[in-house]
Design an enzyme around this catalytic site. Structure first.
Site, PDB file in Angstrom:
ATOM      1  N   ARG A   1       8.571  -4.063  -0.342  1.00  0.00           N
ATOM      2  CA  ARG A   1       8.477  -2.637  -0.631  1.00  0.00           C
ATOM      3  C   ARG A   1       9.891  -2.073  -0.798  1.00  0.00           C
ATOM      4  O   ARG A   1      10.809  -2.452  -0.061  1.00  0.00           O
ATOM      5  CB  ARG A   1       7.768  -1.882   0.494  1.00  0.00           C
ATOM      6  CG  ARG A   1       6.251  -2.048   0.528  1.00  0.00           C
ATOM      7  CD  ARG A   1       5.562  -1.386  -0.672  1.00  0.00           C
ATOM      8  NE  ARG A   1       4.121  -1.444  -0.606  1.00  0.00           N
ATOM      9  CZ  ARG A   1       3.350  -2.362  -1.199  1.00  0.00           C
ATOM     10  NH1 ARG A   1       3.908  -3.358  -1.888  1.00  0.00           N
ATOM     11  NH2 ARG A   1       2.039  -2.295  -1.109  1.00  0.00           N
TER      12      ARG A   1
ATOM     13  N   GLU B   1       8.634   4.499  -7.518  1.00  0.00           N
ATOM     14  CA  GLU B   1       7.799   3.710  -8.429  1.00  0.00           C
ATOM     15  C   GLU B   1       6.679   4.588  -8.945  1.00  0.00           C
ATOM     16  O   GLU B   1       6.107   5.355  -8.149  1.00  0.00           O
ATOM     17  CB  GLU B   1       7.193   2.508  -7.695  1.00  0.00           C
ATOM     18  CG  GLU B   1       8.226   1.498  -7.266  1.00  0.00           C
ATOM     19  CD  GLU B   1       7.587   0.262  -6.615  1.00  0.00           C
ATOM     20  OE1 GLU B   1       6.354   0.108  -6.701  1.00  0.00           O
ATOM     21  OE2 GLU B   1       8.321  -0.532  -6.032  1.00  0.00           O
TER      22      GLU B   1
ATOM     23  N   HIS C   1       7.329  -4.244 -10.057  1.00  0.00           N
ATOM     24  CA  HIS C   1       6.295  -4.402  -9.010  1.00  0.00           C
ATOM     25  C   HIS C   1       5.099  -5.219  -9.533  1.00  0.00           C
ATOM     26  O   HIS C   1       3.971  -4.727  -9.613  1.00  0.00           O
ATOM     27  CB  HIS C   1       5.820  -3.033  -8.493  1.00  0.00           C
ATOM     28  CG  HIS C   1       5.150  -3.117  -7.151  1.00  0.00           C
ATOM     29  ND1 HIS C   1       5.327  -2.199  -6.155  1.00  0.00           N
ATOM     30  CD2 HIS C   1       4.297  -4.039  -6.632  1.00  0.00           C
ATOM     31  CE1 HIS C   1       4.614  -2.524  -5.094  1.00  0.00           C
ATOM     32  NE2 HIS C   1       3.978  -3.647  -5.360  1.00  0.00           N
TER      33      HIS C   1
END
Ligand code: DGY
Length: 319
Positions: free
Chosen positions: A239, A268, A286
């Site tokens: 993360r 994000e 991601h």
């Protein structure tokens, strides 16, 4: 018996959506836009269950505005930092995630980022792609060898262990920090460090695999980057919250960190545009769990959890 009403917030794999449509009265967000707070609040009155992704944010404030209909949030993710668990549980809503099934895909991506960062993937690709590769020399794009090097893993859960297994395939010497030491059959010879600081001192390569929690926010800050060996390579597929991005850039600027591989960012989607000027930062958007096989497995695992819940059982991935 009438089917339970289910909202699927994003475009999951075709096989998942087919199974969901067979077993539930399902509404699927084919537009694939992230669910807003207003969407979630409205859905809590219309649906018995939601399958969200990490793009939907169940904050305490949002959950406080829920109606009483929603019974379960069956996440299509292993990470649940987008969910305020105490708030959801306080409303009597069951929350599940999808562990195990994405460990290999995420570990593969961590290997890709580690190798790409270590071996100038960004600069090398660009120079060939743009037609600017006009010379070669033994001193050209010399990188850092992965084989036989020491790798430090923060978080030896399922993904951390899958990454360790792949790192062993490169004959890496595996070290790890975890809340507690693993039993021998899981450690597989990896060296345990009881503090992050101790681990960092030997981490020529560092890979982060712990969840984002208030305790791990900015885990990698300027003091901790300074503890890495000179020329370390840092990889984050967990993360963005784990890394102080300004501190990472400062460590790249002074050369203490040689390169980084990042799949996760504080913001994000979008990432941090300031990294764009760093050719030694190999970035992806991601996509750690984004393989066809893993997307099906994640969707099925979320549905397995729903099926168990509506059959009156405790879902295997209840948090
Ligand atoms: C996860 O499962 O947590 C991945 O980051 C994708 O959401």
């Amino acid at each position: 018996m009438s089917k339970k009403r289910l909202w699927i917030t994003r475009r999951l794999s075709d096989a998942t959506l087919e199974r969901a449509a067979r077993d539930y009265d399902v509404v699927i967000n084919y537009d694939d836009t992230p669910g807003t707070a207003a969407d979630l609040i409205a859905a809590s009155a219309e649906f018995d269950a939601i399958i969200p992704c990490h793009s939907e944010h169940f904050s305490a404030d949002v959950v406080a505005q829920f109606s009483d209909r929603l019974q379960i949030v069956a996440n299509h993710s292993v990470g649940v930092d987008h969910c305020d668990l105490p708030a959801l549980k306080g409303r009597g809503i069951v929350v599940t995630n999808t562990p195990d099934v994405l460990s290999d895909a995420t570990a593969e991506l961590a290997m890709l980022l580690m190798l790409g960062a270590a071996r100038h993937a960004v600069a090398g690709d660009r120079i060939v792609r743009t037609g600017n590769w006009d010379s070669w020399s033994p001193a050209f794009m010399v990188g850092k060898q992965v084989t036989g090097a020491r790798v430090g893993i923060v978080g030896m859960g399922r993904v951390g262990r899958a990454f360790a297994a792949k790192a062993r395939g490169f004959d890496m010497e595996v070290h790890y920090f975890n809340r507690s030491a693993l039993p021998d059959d899981q450690a597989q010879g990896a060296v345990y460090h009881d503090t992050v600081e101790s681990l960092l001192g030997v981490a020529d390569f560092l890979s982060l695999h712990c969840p984002a929690t208030p305790e791990t926010n900015d885990l990698m800050n300027s003091e901790r980057f300074a503890l890495l060996p000179e020329g370390a390579v840092v990889v984050n597929t967990a993360r963005g919250a784990l890394v102080d991005e300004d501190a990472l850039m400062a460590a790249l600027d002074n050369g203490h960190v040689a390169a980084a591989g990042l799949d996760c960012f504080k913001v994000e989607p979008g990432g941090n545009p300031a990294f764009s000027s760093y050719d030694n930062v190999f970035m992806l958007p991601h996509i750690g769990s984004a393989t066809r096989q893993t997307r099906d497995a994640m969707g099925f695992r979320a549905l397995d959890n729903l099926d168990a819940f509506f059959a009156g059982k405790t879902p295997q991935d209840t948090l």
